[in-house]
Design an enzyme around this catalytic site. Structure first.
Site, PDB file in Angstrom:
ATOM      1  N   VAL A  91       0.857  -1.187   0.000  1.00 49.74           N
ATOM      2  CA  VAL A  91       0.000   0.000   0.000  1.00 49.74           C
ATOM      3  C   VAL A  91       0.892   1.236   0.000  1.00 49.74           C
ATOM      4  O   VAL A  91       1.792   1.365   0.828  1.00 49.74           O
ATOM      5  CB  VAL A  91      -0.928   0.024   1.237  1.00 49.74           C
ATOM      6  CG1 VAL A  91      -1.699   1.343   1.308  1.00 49.74           C
ATOM      7  CG2 VAL A  91      -1.898  -1.152   1.211  1.00 49.74           C
ATOM      8  N   ALA A 109       4.544   4.173   2.729  1.00 54.64           N
ATOM      9  CA  ALA A 109       4.056   2.906   2.167  1.00 54.64           C
ATOM     10  C   ALA A 109       4.224   1.806   3.207  1.00 54.64           C
ATOM     11  O   ALA A 109       4.910   1.998   4.226  1.00 54.64           O
ATOM     12  CB  ALA A 109       4.838   2.540   0.903  1.00 54.64           C
ATOM     13  N   LYS A 110       3.624   0.687   2.978  1.00 53.49           N
ATOM     14  CA  LYS A 110       3.869  -0.491   3.807  1.00 53.49           C
ATOM     15  C   LYS A 110       3.505  -1.710   2.977  1.00 53.49           C
ATOM     16  O   LYS A 110       2.630  -1.631   2.108  1.00 53.49           O
ATOM     17  CB  LYS A 110       2.993  -0.463   5.070  1.00 53.49           C
ATOM     18  CG  LYS A 110       3.537  -1.321   6.184  1.00 53.49           C
ATOM     19  CD  LYS A 110       4.642  -0.596   6.920  1.00 53.49           C
ATOM     20  CE  LYS A 110       5.145  -1.358   8.105  1.00 53.49           C
ATOM     21  NZ  LYS A 110       5.947  -0.478   8.978  1.00 53.49           N
ATOM     22  N   GLY A 111       4.169  -2.824   3.277  1.00 53.62           N
ATOM     23  CA  GLY A 111       3.841  -4.076   2.604  1.00 53.62           C
ATOM     24  C   GLY A 111       3.703  -5.171   3.623  1.00 53.62           C
ATOM     25  O   GLY A 111       4.117  -5.021   4.781  1.00 53.62           O
ATOM     26  N   ASP A 145      10.668  -4.965   8.572  1.00 49.52           N
ATOM     27  CA  ASP A 145       9.678  -4.702   9.611  1.00 49.52           C
ATOM     28  C   ASP A 145       9.525  -6.042  10.349  1.00 49.52           C
ATOM     29  O   ASP A 145      10.392  -6.909  10.253  1.00 49.52           O
ATOM     30  CB  ASP A 145       8.358  -4.205   8.976  1.00 49.52           C
ATOM     31  CG  ASP A 145       7.417  -3.546   9.989  1.00 49.52           C
ATOM     32  OD1 ASP A 145       7.615  -2.365  10.302  1.00 49.52           O
ATOM     33  OD2 ASP A 145       6.487  -4.220  10.478  1.00 49.52           O
TER      34      ASP A 145
END
Ligand code: GLU
Length: 423
Positions: A67, A112-114, A153
């Protein structure tokens, strides 16, 4: 649809908290509804299915996400999480928090992050390599050093980043170190990146103590989480004179009223995989770690651990959020009523993305900075962000979270205003 439409915002969980924080900042800044709605929605989302050929020849299929919440201040930036708790709404919340975090420490990125909904502990290294490479090839069209730059992360590490970099580089036909940060140092990773989040949490914790006239040598702390953030935070706090009397991880918690020897405990965790069973501490219920009679607690594991159910039992004077989103909005209100200072995630744990930015700059320069230079630039950035937040909070009578979010949202809106709305 407005940003408060229930189809967009779930009724509970990190995304609801993230939207409530944005809404408070939008009210304070008198942001118009259209801009608020733009910021409430991710700019781009990708959901992929990730098939994995397991070592035994069978095939398992996992859900993966990336995202990208915002690009107004630069390429999207944020970690990649491997956990069975990953879902689209969690990734959306974490992506939004990355936008505010990058703006707050003033690095030229959006957010963003995944994530992949997978339990990494159930997989061999070669399975994790295959799942990472397949996920990377699925999201390849939307990542890149000028587009979106993943980093470690929960559940991912420097090996994960090396596989992403290699998969991306093979597709491009040349080596692209700037596509990820948190790489192994021998592949262009930055010195100081591995412990940067913890170093930043510690700088901020010490500034918070100083702001409350607390002497670190007379201060006790408990740290939840003994992974990428918690372990070195416990170590750095202890090195600064703080008595770290309890730490926990997913398998257990240990306590010693005399203060734990973090180096010795780390050796135990390396040998056994957990802090549980450490012989120079007493085993305690991990659920009590944030409720102990200490001066400072550092939630450094996952989101949603301080809630309406336990916040009134917090005894500490200061909560320093090493994790992203550990305090729900209900808990935030309870802690504020009790006079507990909550130092928000987007400030407290921003050291990781700050040194990620330094790593990306070094990749562009094809040059390596010394660890001393990295650490001193990190301290400068964290200290500046701290004073920005404290000044704004006292100037406007706000909590540190409200002030941090408002400052960050203002910076993102200012970038958007200067660029204009296309077409
Ligand atoms: N995953 C870390 C965070 O939540 C680091 C992100 C990055 O370095 O891009 O801040």
């Amino acid at each position: 649809m407005t940003p408060t439409d229930s189809a967009v915002i779930p009724t509970a969980g990190p995304l609801e908290d993230a939207h409530a924080q944005l809404a408070a900042a939008a009210r304070h800044l008198q942001v118009n509804e259209g801009i608020h709605e733009m910021l409430a929605r991710p700019r781009r989302e990708m959901q992929v299915s990730v098939p994995l050929r397991r070592d035994d020849g069978s095939i398992a299929v996992y859900e993966g996400f990336r995202v990208q919440h915002n690009f107004s201040r630069g390429p999207a930036k944020g970690g990649l999480r491997y956990s069975t708790a990953v879902d689209l709404d969690e990734v959306r919340a974490l992506a939004m928090w990355m936008t505010w975090k990058c703006a707050l420490v003033d690095v030229p990125y959006g957010g963003a992050k995944g994530g992949i909904a997978i339990e990494p502990r159930d997989h061999s290294a070669s399975e994790l390599e295959r799942v990472t490479r397949r996920y990377t090839s699925e999201i390849l069209p939307i990542i890149g050093p000028e587009v979106d730059v993943p980093a470690p992360d929960i559940g991912t590490d420097e090996h994960t980043m090396a596989w992403i970099m290699d998969t991306y580089s093979i597709a491009m036909g040349h080596t692209v170190p700037g596509v990820v940060t948190g790489k192994p140092v021998s592949l262009g990773g930055s010195l100081g990146r591995a412990s940067a989040t913890s170093r930043g949490v510690t700088h901020i914790a010490l500034l918070a103590m100083a702001g409350r006239d607390m002497d670190p040598h007379q201060t006790t702390a408990a740290v939840q989480g003994f992974g990428k953030v918690g372990r070195d935070t416990a170590r750095f706090l202890a090195a600064a004179g703080v008595k770290v009397i309890a730490v926990s991880d997913v398998d257990g918690a240990v306590y010693s009223e005399h203060g734990l020897d973090i180096t010795h405990l780390s050796d135990h965790a390396d040998e056994t995989g957990s802090v549980a069973g450490y012989e120079h501490g007493e085993a305690i219920d991990p659920r009590s770690i944030l409720l102990l009679d200490v001066d400072v607690v550092v939630p450094a594991a996952v989101e949603g651990v301080l809630t309406a159910d336990n916040a009134d039992k917090v005894q500490a004077r200061i909560v320093v959020e090493g994790a992203n989103g550990p305090t729900t909005k209900d808990a935030d209100a309870i802690l504020a009523d009790k006079g507990v200072l909550v130092v928000p995630d987007i400030l407290a744990n921003a050291g990781g993305v700050t040194v990620s930015y330094f790593e990306w700059v070094q990749a562009h320069q094809a040059f390596q900075w010394s660890e001393t230079e990295v650490n001193s630039r990190l301290e400068d950035k964290m200290t500046k962000a701290w004073h920005d937040v404290v000044g704004y909070a006292s100037g406007h009578g706000m909590s540190y979270r409200e002030a941090a979010t408002a400052l960050a949202v203002h910076r993102v809106i200012e970038a958007h205003r200067l660029r204009g709305l296309y077409p």
